[in-house]
Scaffold this motif. Structure first.
Motif, PDB file in Angstrom:
ATOM      1  N   GLY A   1       0.810  -1.200   0.000  1.00  0.00           N
ATOM      2  CA  GLY A   1       0.000   0.000   0.000  1.00  0.00           C
ATOM      3  C   GLY A   1       0.847   1.255   0.000  1.00  0.00           C
ATOM      4  N   GLU A   2       0.473   2.189   0.850  1.00  0.00           N
ATOM      5  CA  GLU A   2       1.214   3.435   0.984  1.00  0.00           C
ATOM      6  C   GLU A   2       2.321   3.298   2.024  1.00  0.00           C
ATOM      7  OE1 GLU A   2      -0.804   3.799   4.826  1.00  0.00           O
ATOM      8  OE2 GLU A   2      -0.849   2.551   3.056  1.00  0.00           O
ATOM      9  N   GLY A   3       2.596   2.066   2.431  1.00  0.00           N
ATOM     10  CA  GLY A   3       3.494   1.824   3.555  1.00  0.00           C
ATOM     11  C   GLY A   3       4.935   2.196   3.279  1.00  0.00           C
ATOM     12  N   ASP A   4       5.445   3.147   4.030  1.00  0.00           N
ATOM     13  CA  ASP A   4       6.853   3.496   3.947  1.00  0.00           C
ATOM     14  C   ASP A   4       7.596   2.866   5.119  1.00  0.00           C
ATOM     15  OD1 ASP A   4       6.203   5.077   6.134  1.00  0.00           O
ATOM     16  OD2 ASP A   4       6.285   6.976   5.044  1.00  0.00           O
ATOM     17  N   ALA A   5       8.788   3.345   5.402  1.00  0.00           N
ATOM     18  CA  ALA A   5       9.627   2.716   6.424  1.00  0.00           C
ATOM     19  C   ALA A   5       9.000   2.741   7.806  1.00  0.00           C
ATOM     20  CB  ALA A   5      10.997   3.396   6.464  1.00  0.00           C
ATOM     21  N   GLN A   6       8.134   3.727   8.087  1.00  0.00           N
ATOM     22  CA  GLN A   6       7.532   3.829   9.409  1.00  0.00           C
ATOM     23  C   GLN A   6       6.148   3.177   9.532  1.00  0.00           C
ATOM     24  OE1 GLN A   6       9.146   7.267   8.612  1.00  0.00           O
ATOM     25  NE2 GLN A   6      10.845   6.197   9.576  1.00  0.00           N
ATOM     26  N   ARG A   7       5.585   2.715   8.427  1.00  0.00           N
ATOM     27  CA  ARG A   7       4.210   2.209   8.480  1.00  0.00           C
ATOM     28  C   ARG A   7       4.090   1.012   9.409  1.00  0.00           C
ATOM     29  NH1 ARG A   7      -0.229   2.007   9.530  1.00  0.00           N
ATOM     30  NH2 ARG A   7      -2.045   1.570   8.218  1.00  0.00           N
ATOM     31  N   SER A   8       5.127   0.181   9.482  1.00  0.00           N
ATOM     32  CA  SER A   8       5.079  -1.011  10.333  1.00  0.00           C
ATOM     33  C   SER A   8       5.885  -0.827  11.614  1.00  0.00           C
ATOM     34  CB  SER A   8       5.575  -2.236   9.556  1.00  0.00           C
ATOM     35  OG  SER A   8       6.790  -1.950   8.896  1.00  0.00           O
ATOM     36  N   VAL A   9       5.968   0.422  12.108  1.00  0.00           N
ATOM     37  CA  VAL A   9       6.815   0.718  13.263  1.00  0.00           C
ATOM     38  C   VAL A   9       6.386  -0.064  14.501  1.00  0.00           C
ATOM     39  CG1 VAL A   9       5.467   2.772  13.922  1.00  0.00           C
ATOM     40  CG2 VAL A   9       7.858   2.569  14.625  1.00  0.00           C
ATOM     41  N   ASP A  10       5.083  -0.260  14.702  1.00  0.00           N
ATOM     42  CA  ASP A  10       4.632  -0.991  15.890  1.00  0.00           C
ATOM     43  C   ASP A  10       5.090  -2.453  15.841  1.00  0.00           C
ATOM     44  OD1 ASP A  10       3.232   1.192  17.081  1.00  0.00           O
ATOM     45  OD2 ASP A  10       1.603   0.883  15.659  1.00  0.00           O
ATOM     46  N   LEU A  11       5.085  -3.041  14.649  1.00  0.00           N
ATOM     47  CA  LEU A  11       5.595  -4.402  14.492  1.00  0.00           C
ATOM     48  C   LEU A  11       7.104  -4.439  14.715  1.00  0.00           C
ATOM     49  CD1 LEU A  11       5.198  -7.383  13.615  1.00  0.00           C
ATOM     50  CD2 LEU A  11       5.580  -6.615  11.260  1.00  0.00           C
ATOM     51  N   VAL A  12       7.808  -3.484  14.141  1.00  0.00           N
ATOM     52  CA  VAL A  12       9.264  -3.441  14.291  1.00  0.00           C
ATOM     53  C   VAL A  12       9.647  -3.328  15.759  1.00  0.00           C
ATOM     54  CG1 VAL A  12      11.363  -2.150  13.726  1.00  0.00           C
ATOM     55  CG2 VAL A  12       9.589  -2.498  11.976  1.00  0.00           C
ATOM     56  N   ASP A  13       8.910  -2.510  16.512  1.00  0.00           N
ATOM     57  CA  ASP A  13       9.187  -2.372  17.947  1.00  0.00           C
ATOM     58  C   ASP A  13       9.166  -3.712  18.664  1.00  0.00           C
ATOM     59  OD1 ASP A  13       9.429   0.373  17.758  1.00  0.00           O
ATOM     60  OD2 ASP A  13       7.402   0.801  18.461  1.00  0.00           O
ATOM     61  N   GLN A  14       8.337  -4.633  18.195  1.00  0.00           N
ATOM     62  CA  GLN A  14       8.205  -5.946  18.832  1.00  0.00           C
ATOM     63  C   GLN A  14       9.292  -6.927  18.383  1.00  0.00           C
ATOM     64  OE1 GLN A  14       5.797  -6.412  21.188  1.00  0.00           O
ATOM     65  NE2 GLN A  14       5.305  -4.257  20.815  1.00  0.00           N
ATOM     66  N   LEU A  15      10.034  -6.593  17.326  1.00  0.00           N
ATOM     67  CA  LEU A  15      10.962  -7.543  16.716  1.00  0.00           C
ATOM     68  C   LEU A  15      12.435  -7.219  16.954  1.00  0.00           C
ATOM     69  CD1 LEU A  15       9.182  -7.946  13.263  1.00  0.00           C
ATOM     70  CD2 LEU A  15       9.312  -9.693  15.051  1.00  0.00           C
ATOM     71  N   ILE A  16      12.741  -5.990  17.342  1.00  0.00           N
ATOM     72  CA  ILE A  16      14.140  -5.562  17.351  1.00  0.00           C
ATOM     73  C   ILE A  16      14.971  -6.205  18.460  1.00  0.00           C
ATOM     74  CG2 ILE A  16      13.773  -3.404  16.124  1.00  0.00           C
ATOM     75  CD1 ILE A  16      13.631  -1.973  18.802  1.00  0.00           C
ATOM     76  N   GLY A  17      14.332  -6.882  19.398  1.00  0.00           N
ATOM     77  CA  GLY A  17      15.100  -7.625  20.385  1.00  0.00           C
ATOM     78  C   GLY A  17      15.643  -8.933  19.848  1.00  0.00           C
ATOM     79  N   ASP A  18      15.089  -9.392  18.726  1.00  0.00           N
ATOM     80  CA  ASP A  18      15.482 -10.680  18.150  1.00  0.00           C
ATOM     81  C   ASP A  18      16.093 -10.573  16.763  1.00  0.00           C
ATOM     82  OD1 ASP A  18      14.206 -12.681  20.151  1.00  0.00           O
ATOM     83  OD2 ASP A  18      12.565 -11.293  19.701  1.00  0.00           O
ATOM     84  N   TYR A  19      15.836  -9.462  16.072  1.00  0.00           N
ATOM     85  CA  TYR A  19      16.275  -9.328  14.687  1.00  0.00           C
ATOM     86  C   TYR A  19      16.831  -7.931  14.427  1.00  0.00           C
ATOM     87  CZ  TYR A  19      13.274 -13.420  14.156  1.00  0.00           C
ATOM     88  OH  TYR A  19      12.687 -14.649  14.306  1.00  0.00           O
ATOM     89  N   THR A  20      17.732  -7.851  13.458  1.00  0.00           N
ATOM     90  CA  THR A  20      18.122  -6.576  12.885  1.00  0.00           C
ATOM     91  C   THR A  20      17.124  -6.297  11.771  1.00  0.00           C
ATOM     92  OG1 THR A  20      20.462  -6.953  13.365  1.00  0.00           O
ATOM     93  CG2 THR A  20      19.937  -5.304  11.672  1.00  0.00           C
ATOM     94  N   VAL A  21      16.221  -5.357  12.003  1.00  0.00           N
ATOM     95  CA  VAL A  21      15.083  -5.146  11.109  1.00  0.00           C
ATOM     96  C   VAL A  21      15.375  -3.993  10.147  1.00  0.00           C
ATOM     97  CG1 VAL A  21      12.612  -4.713  10.940  1.00  0.00           C
ATOM     98  CG2 VAL A  21      13.522  -5.970  12.910  1.00  0.00           C
TER      99      VAL A  21
END
Length: 274
Positions: free
Chosen positions: A31-51
């Motif tokens: 969609g219109e999703g840029d680098a920040q569109r999935s920020v809430d998901l990224v917040d949940q993943l950065i402890g386990d992955y380099t996103v």
């Protein structure tokens, strides 16, 4: 800590962000999703992955000329990964992003070890008559947008993808991202140019059975089983000989259910690696 940068690629400049520690996971949003569109998901993943997230060409900070193809989108990701790592990465592709991931898996399989392909919008996966019907749906939405503007076009997009705006399904505590001028501009590029890229896509679907990239078709738990995006996931699963992995939420579960979606993604990627 977030690292940001710009990368020159043929015909465009890509903005991207890198956060977290661990194995590299690239998220290609739709969609219109840029680098920040999935920020809430990224917040949940950065402890386990380099996103890694990025603005697709034509969106937000990624400057581009008019028009784009799915192959160009995939080559953009190829160039981005080439400057970030020499190792194969994990990839989550959502909708249009899943089609980008499939092109990458065919063109540059050495760069992606596992692709979670969430509801790819890939008409070529479908039988001919069904394919033509959905390609025409997308062309009709473009015409609707040009004639009547964004609001009716987004309503039509929601119907095609099985999204019910009257009954939003989301986790508690999320702050909705506003429809600001930047998102409106991104929606315009998405409908005008990315729709055309999907309609004209030349994805060689048979090659998906030969790639060394592990492809995991995925779909939202609440996505209606008859709509375009679910049907594509279903046909992809049949093609690569596996089952659909079910994720929380619907077509946009990565933004509407970030905590549960992240948990399911971790579980899926760990199972694929074992």
């Amino acid at each position: 800590m977030t690292t940001t940068d710009l990368l020159r690629v043929p015909g465009a400049t890509l903005y991207y962000e890198v956060r977290g520690t661990g194995p590299m996971l690239l998220i290609s949003q739709s969609g219109e999703g840029d680098a920040q569109r999935s920020v809430d998901l990224v917040d949940q993943l950065i402890g386990d992955y380099t996103v890694v997230t990025y603005d697709r060409r034509g969106l937000s900070r990624s400057a581009s000329g008019q028009g784009v193809t799915m192959a160009e989108h995939a080559e953009d990701v190829h160039h981005l990964l080439a400057v970030l790592t020499d190792e194969p990465v994990l990839m989550l592709g959502c909708s249009l992003g899943a089609v980008i991931g499939m092109h990458l898996a065919i063109r540059h399989p050495e760069q992606v070890s596992t692709l979670v392909a969430h509801e790819p919008v890939a008409p070529l996966l479908l039988p001919a008559a069904e394919r033509a019907r959905h390609q025409q749906e997308l062309a009709d939405i473009q015409q609707l947008y040009r004639r009547d503007g964004l609001a009716p076009a987004l309503k039509a997009v929601a119907e095609v993808l099985g999204i019910d705006p009257a009954n939003p399904d989301a986790e508690q505590g999320l702050t909705p991202q506003p429809i600001n001028p930047q998102r409106i501009a991104n929606f315009a590029f998405f409908i005008e140019h990315d729709f055309t890229a999907v309609i004209n896509d030349d994805l060689p679907t048979n090659a998906l059975t030969e790639t060394t990239t592990r492809i995991l078709p995925a779909a939202g738990r609440t996505t209606p089983r008859t709509v375009f995006d679910y049907r594509c996931a279903q046909e992809l699963a049949d093609l690569v000989g596996t089952q659909i992995t079910e994720f929380p939420g619907g077509h946009n579960g990565n933004t509407s259910h970030p905590r549960a979606y992240a948990s399911r993604l971790r579980e899926t990627l760990r199972a694929a690696a074992s």
